[in-house]
Write an enzyme that holds these catalytic residues in place. Structure first.
Site, PDB file in Angstrom:
ATOM      1  N   SER A  10       0.831  -1.195   0.000  1.00 31.16           N
ATOM      2  CA  SER A  10       0.000   0.000   0.000  1.00 31.16           C
ATOM      3  C   SER A  10       0.869   1.250   0.000  1.00 31.16           C
ATOM      4  CB  SER A  10      -0.970  -0.045   1.176  1.00 31.16           C
ATOM      5  OG  SER A  10      -2.072   0.784   0.941  1.00 31.16           O
ATOM      6  N   GLU A  47      -9.841  -5.627  -2.397  1.00 28.56           N
ATOM      7  CA  GLU A  47      -9.140  -4.617  -1.600  1.00 28.56           C
ATOM      8  C   GLU A  47     -10.131  -3.772  -0.785  1.00 28.56           C
ATOM      9  OE1 GLU A  47      -5.806  -4.044  -1.613  1.00 28.56           O
ATOM     10  OE2 GLU A  47      -5.041  -4.972  -3.452  1.00 28.56           O
ATOM     11  N   HIS A  50      -7.821  -5.754   1.494  1.00 28.05           N
ATOM     12  CA  HIS A  50      -6.553  -5.024   1.593  1.00 28.05           C
ATOM     13  C   HIS A  50      -5.780  -5.482   2.825  1.00 28.05           C
ATOM     14  CE1 HIS A  50      -4.174  -1.588   0.284  1.00 28.05           C
ATOM     15  NE2 HIS A  50      -4.196  -1.048   1.485  1.00 28.05           N
TER      16      HIS A  50
END
Length: 528
Positions: A192, A313, A407
């Site tokens: 990320s 995600e 995610h």
């Protein structure tokens, strides 16, 4: 016979000797400073080397973590973020199976995620012992966060947090041989915000030659619009009643600064955007948009790349607090918001609806935003580096209700730390060990020789799928959705999608804004 007792390992760094610990045969050094504390006259300034020390510095415990606000209650149940107090927060940790310059082992340097506002190297999920067990020297890094690391001021250089990461990478290149690592085989990997940072470092002129391989997990190379970051600083300045300058912010109590940052940050959203902290083009470390530089061939020549995403995600953004159901209820308004966020016309959501007729509105919105912000740019990056890029998708759904393949879920499998409670906060109980074995070994193989074990990217678009089944390669599994972005015309100002069953009352727009304010996200595909 009495077993031999291992003495604590001692290694020399450019600034002094450090004493680590042996833990199950692995030499571990924690809290090694790579730069001076970034406070006092150094606040909001680029990092400078630490003061050398005499004698042997103890490196038995994690060093201080950079200032950061806590996660909201909704996200705290899923994500851990320990705090270690102290000013000497520009530090790193090393796990090595064999200290000493003779080993020449591959090196992996980890940059954590957390929206550039949260996270640290002390999160137990990121324990490097399993990589050292498998013959890799693992380094994890702390760097400045939030307004301290990514505030944009007229009287201070931009991107100090990214400059911290560069300083850590330079430290690794100069120092890692003494810990058993090969400075010519450094793999930079992150998730990320960490992956976004890696994209910027790959394109940075000052980092050329420091990185042999890179792994971008759920984060594309990108630069933020400077005005978005400026608005974040201005909103904080308004709340604090001070000028929007580094000099004024440096005079503010640090705890108060964090409270205001956390409050202002609640208005940011991966669905509709808004002001937020991020890496910006600065004409120096980031001379141009990193994705443009990397796809134009200006950078990362000779660097092997691995990149990928999770299947869902967006579920980490929307499931906490029951927001998935609320977005579903908003229907057409949520779709219109996604269209505005992604600058697309009605053709795109219509196409997604056709491809996924069984999906609810929240799933459609989530996939649209994920593809726009993450999968489309990573496809572009892979296309620009065919033959030396590898793409994966993590598709195993969490055992916790509603999270799906969300995610950050893959992290416990990449690090093979599924047995720690902090991994189970996202995965639930009983995450498959064979999946951790497959992912972890692929990352080790990639760091060792550049081949994770599947076909490199070419015009057939091979994607390695990691889920409950044995790993397999799918060809173009996202091509139908991503093709919608290349065929859709440039949109005019967005109407409500034609698929909407009825016009949506204005009050539901107000409700959508309320949902966005309540997101209180730890990050997004763009920012975590």
């Amino acid at each position: 016979m009495t077993a031999a007792v291992q003495t604590d390992p001692v290694v020399r760094t450019p600034y002094g000797d450090v004493r680590g610990r042996y833990e199950d045969g692995i030499a571990v050094f924690r809290g090694i400073p790579y730069a001076a504390p970034p406070f006092g006259p150094r606040r909001f300034r680029p990092p400078v080397p630490p003061e050398p020390w005499d004698g042997v510095r103890d490196a038995g415990s994690f060093g201080p973590t950079p200032p950061k606000p806590p996660y909201s209650e909704a996200f705290e149940k899923y994500l851990s973020d320990p705090v270690v107090p102290g000013d000497d927060c520009l530090n790193l940790n090393v796990w090595t199976p064999e200290p000493g310059p003779a080993a020449r082992l591959p090196v992996m340097v980890w940059l954590h995620g957390g929206a550039l506002t949260r996270g640290s190297s002390a999160v137990p999920v990121y324990d490097g012992a399993t990589f050292a067990r498998d013959g890799v020297v693992l380094v994890s890094v702390n760097y400045r966060l939030g307004v301290e690391g990514y505030g944009l001021f007229p009287d201070a250089p931009a991107n100090p947090g990214l400059r911290d990461q560069l300083a850590a990478l330079q430290w690794v290149h100069e120092s890692i041989a003494a810990f058993g690592g090969d400075p010519d085989r450094i793999t930079l990997f992150g998730q990320s915000a960490g992956a976004i940072s890696i994209g910027a470092l790959l394109a940075a002129p000052q980092a050329q030659g420091l990185i042999r391989r890179a792994v971008l997990q759920s984060g594309p190379p990108e630069a933020f619009e400077r005005d978005k970051v400026r608005r974040m600083v201005r909103r904080m300045a308004t709340r604090l009643k001070v000028p929007a300058t580094a000099a004024a912010f440096a005079e503010v109590d640090r705890d108060l600064l964090l409270r205001v940052q956390g409050d202002v940050g609640r208005l940011s959203s991966p669905v509709l955007g808004g002001p937020s902290f991020g890496i910006v083009v600065d004409g120096d470390l980031v001379p141009r948009d990193p994705l443009e530089a990397l796809t134009a061939g200006d950078a990362a020549s000779g660097v092997d790349l691995m990149m990928g995403w999770t299947s869902e995600e967006y579920r980490l953004w929307l499931v906490p607090g029951g927001l998935l159901e609320r977005v579903d209820r908003l229907g057409a308004v949520a779709l219109a918001g996604a269209m505005a966020r992604c600058h697309c016309g009605t053709e795109v959501p219509r196409g997604y609806r056709t491809l996924h007729p069984e999906a609810g509105t929240a799933d459609i919105v989530g996939q649209i935003v994920t593809d726009h912000l993450l999968r489309v740019p990573l496809h572009r990056l892979a296309d620009a580096h065919t033959g030396s890029s590898y793409v994966y998708e993590f598709a195993w759904p969490s055992n916790l209700p509603g999270l799906g393949a969300c995610h950050a879920l893959e992290l416990g499998f990449v690090f093979d730390t599924g047995d720690v409670p902090e991994s189970r906060k996202l995965a639930g109980e009983g995450g498959p060990q064979h999946l951790a074995d497959a992912m972890h070994s692929a990352w080790v193989r990639f760091a060792t020789d550049g081949d994770p074990g599947w076909q490199p990217w070419d015009d057939t678009h091979p994607v390695r799928i990691f889920d409950a089944a044995p790993p397999r390669t799918a060809y173009g599994p996202r091509d139908a959705e991503l093709a919608l972005w290349t065929t859709a015309p440039t949109p005019e100002p967005q109407p409500v999608p034609a698929m909407a069953p009825t016009p949506t009352p204005p009050s539901r727009t107000t409700e959508l804004r309320s949902v966005v304010r309540r997101l209180r996200l730890p990050g997004s595909v763009r920012r975590q």
